[in-house]
Design an enzyme around this catalytic site. Sequence first.
Site, PDB file in Angstrom:
ATOM      1  N   SER A  16       0.864  -1.177   0.000  1.00 44.76           N
ATOM      2  CA  SER A  16       0.000   0.000   0.000  1.00 44.76           C
ATOM      3  C   SER A  16       0.902   1.228   0.000  1.00 44.76           C
ATOM      4  O   SER A  16       2.049   1.158   0.443  1.00 44.76           O
ATOM      5  CB  SER A  16      -0.928  -0.006   1.215  1.00 44.76           C
ATOM      6  OG  SER A  16      -0.195  -0.151   2.411  1.00 44.76           O
ATOM      7  N   GLU A  18       1.321   5.497   0.636  1.00 40.56           N
ATOM      8  CA  GLU A  18       0.786   6.698   1.295  1.00 40.56           C
ATOM      9  C   GLU A  18       1.244   7.967   0.566  1.00 40.56           C
ATOM     10  O   GLU A  18       2.409   8.080   0.207  1.00 40.56           O
ATOM     11  CB  GLU A  18       1.274   6.709   2.752  1.00 40.56           C
ATOM     12  CG  GLU A  18       0.757   7.893   3.537  1.00 40.56           C
ATOM     13  CD  GLU A  18       1.086   7.777   5.022  1.00 40.56           C
ATOM     14  OE1 GLU A  18       0.865   6.711   5.627  1.00 40.56           O
ATOM     15  OE2 GLU A  18       1.588   8.778   5.570  1.00 40.56           O
ATOM     16  N   ASP A 110      -1.136  14.944  16.229  1.00 43.10           N
ATOM     17  CA  ASP A 110      -0.192  15.447  17.235  1.00 43.10           C
ATOM     18  C   ASP A 110      -0.850  16.486  18.117  1.00 43.10           C
ATOM     19  O   ASP A 110      -1.685  17.267  17.648  1.00 43.10           O
ATOM     20  CB  ASP A 110       1.047  16.022  16.542  1.00 43.10           C
ATOM     21  CG  ASP A 110       1.946  14.905  16.025  1.00 43.10           C
ATOM     22  OD1 ASP A 110       2.046  13.873  16.715  1.00 43.10           O
ATOM     23  OD2 ASP A 110       2.505  15.062  14.925  1.00 43.10           O
ATOM     24  N   PHE A 213      13.052  14.876  11.559  1.00 44.00           N
ATOM     25  CA  PHE A 213      11.771  14.224  11.826  1.00 44.00           C
ATOM     26  C   PHE A 213      11.922  13.072  12.818  1.00 44.00           C
ATOM     27  O   PHE A 213      11.112  12.911  13.729  1.00 44.00           O
ATOM     28  CB  PHE A 213      11.142  13.741  10.507  1.00 44.00           C
ATOM     29  CG  PHE A 213       9.722  13.347  10.692  1.00 44.00           C
ATOM     30  CD1 PHE A 213       8.752  14.321  10.843  1.00 44.00           C
ATOM     31  CD2 PHE A 213       9.355  12.018  10.772  1.00 44.00           C
ATOM     32  CE1 PHE A 213       7.432  13.962  11.060  1.00 44.00           C
ATOM     33  CE2 PHE A 213       8.038  11.650  10.990  1.00 44.00           C
ATOM     34  CZ  PHE A 213       7.075  12.629  11.132  1.00 44.00           C
ATOM     35  N   HIS A 263       3.617  -1.139   3.856  1.00 48.42           N
ATOM     36  CA  HIS A 263       3.048   0.182   3.590  1.00 48.42           C
ATOM     37  C   HIS A 263       4.217   1.137   3.302  1.00 48.42           C
ATOM     38  O   HIS A 263       5.163   1.202   4.083  1.00 48.42           O
ATOM     39  CB  HIS A 263       2.268   0.646   4.825  1.00 48.42           C
ATOM     40  CG  HIS A 263       1.568   1.958   4.654  1.00 48.42           C
ATOM     41  ND1 HIS A 263       0.390   2.106   3.936  1.00 48.42           N
ATOM     42  CD2 HIS A 263       1.863   3.200   5.121  1.00 48.42           C
ATOM     43  CE1 HIS A 263      -0.006   3.362   3.973  1.00 48.42           C
ATOM     44  NE2 HIS A 263       0.870   4.062   4.682  1.00 48.42           N
TER      45      HIS A 263
HETATM   46  P1  FAD Z   1      -3.014   7.324  20.018  1.00 46.55           P
HETATM   47  O1  FAD Z   1      -3.113   5.906  19.627  1.00 46.55           O
HETATM   48  O2  FAD Z   1      -4.196   7.981  20.615  1.00 46.55           O
HETATM   49  O3  FAD Z   1      -1.759   7.458  20.994  1.00 46.55           O
HETATM   50  C1  FAD Z   1      -1.182   8.728  21.280  1.00 46.55           C
HETATM   51  C2  FAD Z   1      -0.366   8.653  22.557  1.00 46.55           C
HETATM   52  O4  FAD Z   1      -1.249   8.585  23.679  1.00 46.55           O
HETATM   53  C3  FAD Z   1       0.528   7.418  22.673  1.00 46.55           C
HETATM   54  O5  FAD Z   1       1.686   7.807  23.357  1.00 46.55           O
HETATM   55  C4  FAD Z   1      -0.301   6.453  23.506  1.00 46.55           C
HETATM   56  O6  FAD Z   1       0.516   5.519  24.186  1.00 46.55           O
HETATM   57  C5  FAD Z   1      -0.987   7.417  24.458  1.00 46.55           C
HETATM   58  N1  FAD Z   1      -2.305   6.977  24.929  1.00 46.55           N
HETATM   59  C6  FAD Z   1      -3.239   6.286  24.260  1.00 46.55           C
HETATM   60  N2  FAD Z   1      -4.345   6.132  25.034  1.00 46.55           N
HETATM   61  C7  FAD Z   1      -4.070   6.748  26.211  1.00 46.55           C
HETATM   62  C8  FAD Z   1      -4.813   6.951  27.419  1.00 46.55           C
HETATM   63  N3  FAD Z   1      -6.054   6.473  27.555  1.00 46.55           N
HETATM   64  N4  FAD Z   1      -4.218   7.636  28.424  1.00 46.55           N
HETATM   65  C9  FAD Z   1      -2.963   8.137  28.296  1.00 46.55           C
HETATM   66  N5  FAD Z   1      -2.218   7.975  27.174  1.00 46.55           N
HETATM   67  C10 FAD Z   1      -2.769   7.298  26.147  1.00 46.55           C
HETATM   68  N6  FAD Z   1      -0.699  12.581  11.834  1.00 46.55           N
HETATM   69  C11 FAD Z   1      -1.473  13.486  11.187  1.00 46.55           C
HETATM   70  O7  FAD Z   1      -1.681  14.584  11.680  1.00 46.55           O
HETATM   71  N7  FAD Z   1      -2.041  13.187   9.968  1.00 46.55           N
HETATM   72  C12 FAD Z   1      -1.878  11.982   9.375  1.00 46.55           C
HETATM   73  O8  FAD Z   1      -2.396  11.752   8.273  1.00 46.55           O
HETATM   74  C13 FAD Z   1      -1.064  10.999  10.033  1.00 46.55           C
HETATM   75  N8  FAD Z   1      -0.878   9.761   9.502  1.00 46.55           N
HETATM   76  C14 FAD Z   1      -0.151   8.818  10.191  1.00 46.55           C
HETATM   77  C15 FAD Z   1      -0.027   7.534   9.671  1.00 46.55           C
HETATM   78  C16 FAD Z   1       0.693   6.550  10.340  1.00 46.55           C
HETATM   79  C17 FAD Z   1       0.767   5.158   9.753  1.00 46.55           C
HETATM   80  C18 FAD Z   1       1.348   6.875  11.561  1.00 46.55           C
HETATM   81  C19 FAD Z   1       2.188   5.842  12.273  1.00 46.55           C
HETATM   82  C20 FAD Z   1       1.233   8.146  12.104  1.00 46.55           C
HETATM   83  C21 FAD Z   1       0.469   9.124  11.442  1.00 46.55           C
HETATM   84  N9  FAD Z   1       0.293  10.422  11.979  1.00 46.55           N
HETATM   85  C22 FAD Z   1      -0.486  11.341  11.301  1.00 46.55           C
HETATM   86  C23 FAD Z   1       0.934  10.811  13.246  1.00 46.55           C
HETATM   87  C24 FAD Z   1       0.024  10.631  14.486  1.00 46.55           C
HETATM   88  O9  FAD Z   1      -1.100  11.467  14.386  1.00 46.55           O
HETATM   89  C25 FAD Z   1       0.841  11.011  15.716  1.00 46.55           C
HETATM   90  O10 FAD Z   1       1.887  10.085  15.918  1.00 46.55           O
HETATM   91  C26 FAD Z   1       0.049  11.239  17.004  1.00 46.55           C
HETATM   92  O11 FAD Z   1       0.910  11.884  17.949  1.00 46.55           O
HETATM   93  C27 FAD Z   1      -0.472   9.957  17.659  1.00 46.55           C
HETATM   94  O12 FAD Z   1      -1.495   9.433  16.949  1.00 46.55           O
HETATM   95  P2  FAD Z   1      -2.070   7.955  17.307  1.00 46.55           P
HETATM   96  O13 FAD Z   1      -3.216   7.736  16.413  1.00 46.55           O
HETATM   97  O14 FAD Z   1      -0.984   6.979  17.334  1.00 46.55           O
HETATM   98  O15 FAD Z   1      -2.584   8.254  18.797  1.00 46.55           O
END
Ligand code: FAD
Length: 290
Positions: A16, A18, A110, A213, A263
């Site tokens: 896939s 991106e 973020d 990064f 990916h």
């Molecule tokens: P989560 O899974 O919510 O985790 C975030 C943090 O919170 C982690 O440290 C986790 O351990 C912690 N956490 C989770 N649940 C809890 C809880 N209940 N209490 C306390 N801590 C908790 N960013 C963008 O803006 N746009 C994009 O299109 C984008 N695409 C991405 C694609 C991929 C494949 C990846 C790997 C990252 C991408 N990102 C993107 C970056 C991502 O948004 C950031 O890394 C963000 O900081 C975390 O997102 P997450 O979905 O992993 O968050």
Amino acid sequence: ALNQTMAELGSNINVSFEFFPPNSEKMEKTLWDSIERLSTLAPKFVSVTYGANSGTRDRTHKVIKDIQEKTGLIAVPHLTCIDASRAELRDIAKDYWNSGIRSIVALRGDLPEGLEKPDMYAEDLVRLLKEEADFDISVAAYPEVHPEAKSAQADLLSLKRKIDAGANRAITQFFFDVESYLRFRDRCVTIGIDTEIVPGILPVSNYQTLIKFAGFSNVRIPNWMHQRFQGLENDQNTRNLVGASIAMDQVRVLSQEGVKDFHFYTLNRSDLTYAICHSLGVRPQISIPA
Ligand code: FAD
């Protein structure tokens, strides 16, 4: 015989790609040239990022729509929940479902500066999307641990919750230390995560940008990589060859370790990704007349 082996190898492998929404005419052309070339490799899906450096959802949605219409590929928008209310997210989900989108990459996004605790984590977004419709959902995973996580175990548990909330697969942050991915995959199995942990492969062409990064995303750059890119600051062509060769080594090891789904963070370029796919045995489908 060698060709046959490569074809067999490639037929087991799903790739896939991106992309990010372009913000100039020149970048628009680069994107479409890349999509056209990479679409010949019959990717399982292509995804388009959203937010942060990728601009508004409208731009993401437009590229997704264009990909669906022009290529027939499965186009998957990324969606973040950090910057939207639940009501807005529900509207977005409905809107996507009504325009034929069945897959979403669900992310938190973020944290904006100054905000310490978000209203929603990605697991909440997965739950919300699943309540709206039966989307196929990918979530993010971090072999080298997300920078905000309290511990590696806490981060792993957070991934488990996203899968338990209904996510169908995890796609990893990019990494260069293959062992860190393999150890992470083992830990996922141990904790009861039974979905694919799809490695995110970043073919490196701009090493200086990568260093920046990687610094804030907690990705380790091994010393051997510094050495390989040393002295190539003004030599894009050689950097590309080195970057492709590093990623080819990476995918070869992963493939030997049983990884079937890859990916690629294409950064909207096709050359490196295409070459790496080729090395995996993923080739354009050529139909031979009977
Ligand atoms: P989560 O899974 O919510 O985790 C975030 C943090 O919170 C982690 O440290 C986790 O351990 C912690 N956490 C989770 N649940 C809890 C809880 N209940 N209490 C306390 N801590 C908790 N960013 C963008 O803006 N746009 C994009 O299109 C984008 N695409 C991405 C694609 C991929 C494949 C990846 C790997 C990252 C991408 N990102 C993107 C970056 C991502 O948004 C950031 O890394 C963000 O900081 C975390 O997102 P997450 O979905 O992993 O968050």
